[in-house]
Design a protein around this motif. Structure first.
Motif, PDB file in Angstrom:
ATOM      1  N   PHE A 195       1.340  -1.156   0.443  1.00 41.82           N
ATOM      2  CA  PHE A 195      -0.424  -0.176   0.228  1.00 41.82           C
ATOM      3  C   PHE A 195       0.610   1.528  -0.126  1.00 41.82           C
ATOM      4  N   ALA A 196       2.229   1.012   0.727  1.00 42.45           N
ATOM      5  CA  ALA A 196       3.002   2.307   0.941  1.00 42.45           C
ATOM      6  C   ALA A 196       3.618   3.421  -0.558  1.00 42.45           C
ATOM      7  N   LEU A 197       3.609   1.606  -1.340  1.00 47.41           N
ATOM      8  CA  LEU A 197       3.716   2.346  -2.765  1.00 47.41           C
ATOM      9  C   LEU A 197       2.704   2.386  -3.647  1.00 47.41           C
ATOM     10  N   LEU A 198       1.446   2.070  -3.323  1.00 45.70           N
ATOM     11  CA  LEU A 198      -0.370   2.542  -4.189  1.00 45.70           C
ATOM     12  C   LEU A 198      -0.459   3.860  -3.967  1.00 45.70           C
ATOM     13  N   LEU A 199      -0.070   3.662  -2.900  1.00 44.08           N
ATOM     14  CA  LEU A 199      -0.435   5.509  -2.322  1.00 44.08           C
ATOM     15  C   LEU A 199       0.617   6.571  -2.523  1.00 44.08           C
ATOM     16  N   LEU A 200       0.928   6.371  -3.321  1.00 46.94           N
ATOM     17  CA  LEU A 200       2.060   7.630  -4.007  1.00 46.94           C
ATOM     18  C   LEU A 200       1.127   8.138  -5.171  1.00 46.94           C
ATOM     19  N   GLY A 237      -5.490  -3.101   4.523  1.00 44.85           N
ATOM     20  CA  GLY A 237      -5.003  -1.370   4.170  1.00 44.85           C
ATOM     21  C   GLY A 237      -5.995  -0.899   4.599  1.00 44.85           C
ATOM     22  N   LEU A 238      -7.423  -0.590   3.877  1.00 44.50           N
ATOM     23  CA  LEU A 238      -8.309   0.060   4.225  1.00 44.50           C
ATOM     24  C   LEU A 238      -8.695   0.307   5.323  1.00 44.50           C
ATOM     25  N   ILE A 239      -9.229  -1.033   6.516  1.00 47.40           N
ATOM     26  CA  ILE A 239      -8.276  -0.601   7.513  1.00 47.40           C
ATOM     27  C   ILE A 239      -8.082   0.645   8.243  1.00 47.40           C
ATOM     28  N   VAL A 240      -6.438   0.735   7.383  1.00 50.25           N
ATOM     29  CA  VAL A 240      -5.212   1.575   7.575  1.00 50.25           C
ATOM     30  C   VAL A 240      -5.979   2.756   7.273  1.00 50.25           C
ATOM     31  N   GLN A 241      -6.363   3.066   5.735  1.00 48.53           N
ATOM     32  CA  GLN A 241      -6.602   3.877   5.535  1.00 48.53           C
ATOM     33  C   GLN A 241      -7.944   5.078   6.061  1.00 48.53           C
ATOM     34  N   LEU A 242      -8.972   4.384   6.016  1.00 46.51           N
ATOM     35  CA  LEU A 242     -10.057   4.444   7.293  1.00 46.51           C
ATOM     36  C   LEU A 242      -9.573   5.206   8.406  1.00 46.51           C
ATOM     37  N   LEU A 243      -8.561   4.481   9.484  1.00 46.10           N
ATOM     38  CA  LEU A 243      -8.337   5.527  10.771  1.00 46.10           C
ATOM     39  C   LEU A 243      -6.910   6.059  10.412  1.00 46.10           C
ATOM     40  N   PHE A 244      -6.496   6.560   9.943  1.00 45.75           N
ATOM     41  CA  PHE A 244      -5.134   7.583   9.446  1.00 45.75           C
ATOM     42  C   PHE A 244      -4.780   8.310   7.846  1.00 45.75           C
ATOM     43  N   TYR A 245      -6.199   8.368   7.366  1.00 46.55           N
ATOM     44  CA  TYR A 245      -5.565   8.647   6.074  1.00 46.55           C
ATOM     45  C   TYR A 245      -6.537   9.883   6.359  1.00 46.55           C
ATOM     46  N   GLN A 246      -6.652  11.525   5.299  1.00 42.60           N
ATOM     47  CA  GLN A 246      -7.802  12.157   5.383  1.00 42.60           C
ATOM     48  C   GLN A 246      -8.044  12.925   4.035  1.00 42.60           C
TER      49      GLN A 246
END
Length: 173
Positions: free
Chosen positions: A40-45, A159-168
């Motif tokens: 996910f670190a690479l996909l979310l660049l 990865g979805l959980i991490v995004q929901l918790l930490f990404y705005q």
């Protein structure tokens, strides 16, 4: 890509790396589902990152993960593969109006349908290549299929959980 977004991207890569090698390395569900959240670190660049640049980042990022997993280049090979395919896949999934400048390709920024269509095939490709290399083509198709699918869904859900918790969501003007 601005200086501040570059620093954020590097910090994000570093955090995903730490979580992968120190927390997720030994977590396996049901003996088959491995979590490679670092993908996910690479996909979310940012989408503006050029293919060659992201391939170099993917290579060194994968090589760093390999150092902790003792996998002799397997992570490096599969991260280079998905970063190479990423540019074409982003173009294939471009919405009608194009992308906003400096937007991260996250679930909140581009919507759930786009995000699933973008990330799930790339994660599946990563896992298929990784486990095929890992098994050196010697395992049965059912073993490979089980590991790839279970690991893909485990990685995707986490990865979805991490995004929901930490990404705005990026705020517009």
């Amino acid at each position: 890509m601005t200086g501040s977004s570059m620093v954020r991207a590097l910090f994000s890569l570093f955090l995903y790396f730490l979580v992968q090698v120190f927390v997720l390395k030994d977590i396996v569900l049901f003996g088959d589902a491995f979590c490679f959240l670092y993908v996910f670190a690479l996909l979310l660049l940012p989408l503006e990152v050029k293919t060659m640049s992201i391939m170099l980042v993917g290579f060194f990022f994968g090589l760093s993960v390999d150092a902790f997993y003792d996998t002799t280049g397997m992570h490096a090979a599969t991260t280079v593969l998905i970063t190479f395919v990423r540019a074409s896949w982003v173009k294939a999934n471009t919405p009608r109006g194009g992308y906003e400048d400096n937007v991260l390709p996250t679930l909140m920024n581009l919507g759930p349908i786009w995000f699933v269509a973008y990330s799930l095939p790339l994660i599946l490709l990563h896992h298929l290549a990784f486990f095929y290399i890992d098994m050196a083509g010697t395992a049965s198709f059912s073993v490979l299929f089980t590991k790839v699918l279970s690991s893909t869904f485990f990685t995707f859900i986490l990865g979805l959980i991490v995004q929901l918790l930490f990404y705005q969501r990026k705020r517009g003007i």
